[in-house]
Motif scaffolding. Structure first.
Motif, PDB file in Angstrom:
ATOM      1  N   THR A 116     -11.055   3.526  -0.843  1.00 15.51           N
ATOM      2  CA  THR A 116      -9.540   3.516  -1.444  1.00 15.51           C
ATOM      3  C   THR A 116     -10.512   4.369  -2.721  1.00 15.51           C
ATOM      4  N   THR A 160     -14.822   5.202  -5.907  1.00 19.06           N
ATOM      5  CA  THR A 160     -14.569   5.089  -4.227  1.00 19.06           C
ATOM      6  C   THR A 160     -14.788   3.919  -4.038  1.00 19.06           C
ATOM      7  N   LEU A 165      -4.620  -1.249   6.683  1.00 19.19           N
ATOM      8  CA  LEU A 165      -4.358  -1.199   5.060  1.00 19.19           C
ATOM      9  C   LEU A 165      -3.725  -2.178   3.738  1.00 19.19           C
ATOM     10  N   GLU A 175      -5.141   2.108  -9.867  1.00 24.10           N
ATOM     11  CA  GLU A 175      -4.826   2.931  -8.804  1.00 24.10           C
ATOM     12  C   GLU A 175      -5.585   4.145  -9.604  1.00 24.10           C
ATOM     13  N   PRO A 230       0.844  -1.270   0.391  1.00 20.95           N
ATOM     14  CA  PRO A 230      -0.457   0.156  -0.303  1.00 20.95           C
ATOM     15  C   PRO A 230       0.911   1.464   0.249  1.00 20.95           C
ATOM     16  N   THR A 236      -6.330  10.020  -7.714  1.00 21.30           N
ATOM     17  CA  THR A 236      -7.230   9.682  -6.208  1.00 21.30           C
ATOM     18  C   THR A 236      -6.988  11.142  -5.715  1.00 21.30           C
ATOM     19  N   VAL A 275      -6.141  -3.220   0.923  1.00 23.70           N
ATOM     20  CA  VAL A 275      -5.652  -2.968  -0.631  1.00 23.70           C
ATOM     21  C   VAL A 275      -5.665  -4.057  -1.274  1.00 23.70           C
ATOM     22  N   THR A 305     -11.671   1.691   5.429  1.00 20.49           N
ATOM     23  CA  THR A 305     -11.146   2.200   5.213  1.00 20.49           C
ATOM     24  C   THR A 305     -11.769   2.973   3.796  1.00 20.49           C
TER      25      THR A 305
END
Length: 264
Positions: free
Chosen positions: A209, A192, A31, A233, A24, A236, A35, A207
């Motif tokens: 992401t 998200t 995390l 990914e 991560p 962000t 992830v 959490t």
């Protein structure tokens, strides 16, 4: 199973091995599991059909796609009233319908049900091209092994430990057509997500992401169906200054707030 780089001359997407989540961005043990879960949701699906179509375009590179960005407000051609089990169906046979389908399929692929064998197979069969379903079901059953499930804090059957609520939600932020040719469409869904275990004593807190899912869709038997998927990914945003809620508040929110049917 192993995954490598996909490259079509324009992009490179590295998909991790579901059994070995990539490191991560932040050095948090919780995390790492988070992830790993989020990546597995779609990356495991992508491994089935890696060679079936082009890789997604690089979001940071020049946009040569002739389709301009559409407004974020829903502008569907017609309401989607059908259901295939719990998943919306009956999308329009055009670009807007394909975007609506891709968004709703992303939600299904990011749901808690993907972590349990029976519900997972129902999702896969409901939204995928029948030509890829059988092999995909087997590969996903292998990926969501009891060993993997225990590493993310779940019981071996994919259920949450007593007293905890497992949270796994994907929330589409927007969609974009990357390619549309006849009955085949490639859609990017910017999302998200929330994932983790909520409740007193949880060592894997919920959490958020950010990721983009690229779905190659084909018109099959009167609706859009997923042929292959890939995940990357971001984009962000910078984290805000919101104070994190206590675990019980998160659990109550997840149980009390329902999801949506998404339409472009």
């Amino acid at each position: 199973m192993s995954l490598g780089d996909e490259h079509d001359g324009q992009t490179r997407t590295r998909l991790p091995d579901p059994g070995t989540p990539r490191p991560p961005a932040r050095g948090s043990r919780s995390l790492v599991a988070v992830v790993g879960v989020v990546v597995l949701l779609v990356a495991a699906i992508a491994l089935t059909n890696r060679g079936d179509g082009p890789s997604p375009s690089d979001a940071t590179g020049p946009d040569t796609n002739p389709h301009s960005a559409a407004p974020t407000a829903a502008t569907g051609v017609r309401p989607v009233t059908g259901k295939n089990g719990t998943i919306p169906s009956g999308f329009a046979r055009d670009e807007q319908g394909a975007q609506s389908a891709a968004a709703n399929y992303a939600v299904a692929l990011g749901s808690v049900d993907m972590f349990q064998r029976g519900p997972r197979e129902n999702i896969v069969r409901a939204i995928h091209d029948p030509a890829v379903v059988d092999g995909l079901v087997q590969r996903l059953n292998d990926s969501y092994s009891p060993a993997f499930l225990t590493t993310v804090g779940l019981n071996a059957d994919g259920t949450a430990p007593t007293g905890l609520t497992f949270v796994s939600r994907t929330i589409p932020v927007g969609t974009k057509i990357k390619d549309h040719t006849g009955d085949t469409t490639t859609v990017e869904v910017w999302c998200t997500g929330l994932v983790g275990l909520a409740g007193e004593g949880s060592t894997k807190p919920v959490t958020s992401t950010w990721f983009t899912i690229t779905e190659k869709l084909r018109w099959v038997d009167g609706d859009w169906r997923v042929v292959s998927s890939a995940q990357a990914e971001g984009p962000t945003p910078v984290n805000g200054d919101n104070r994190a809620s206590v675990a019980d508040d998160i659990a109550q929110a997840v149980e009390g707030y329902g999801g949506f049917t998404y339409a472009r």
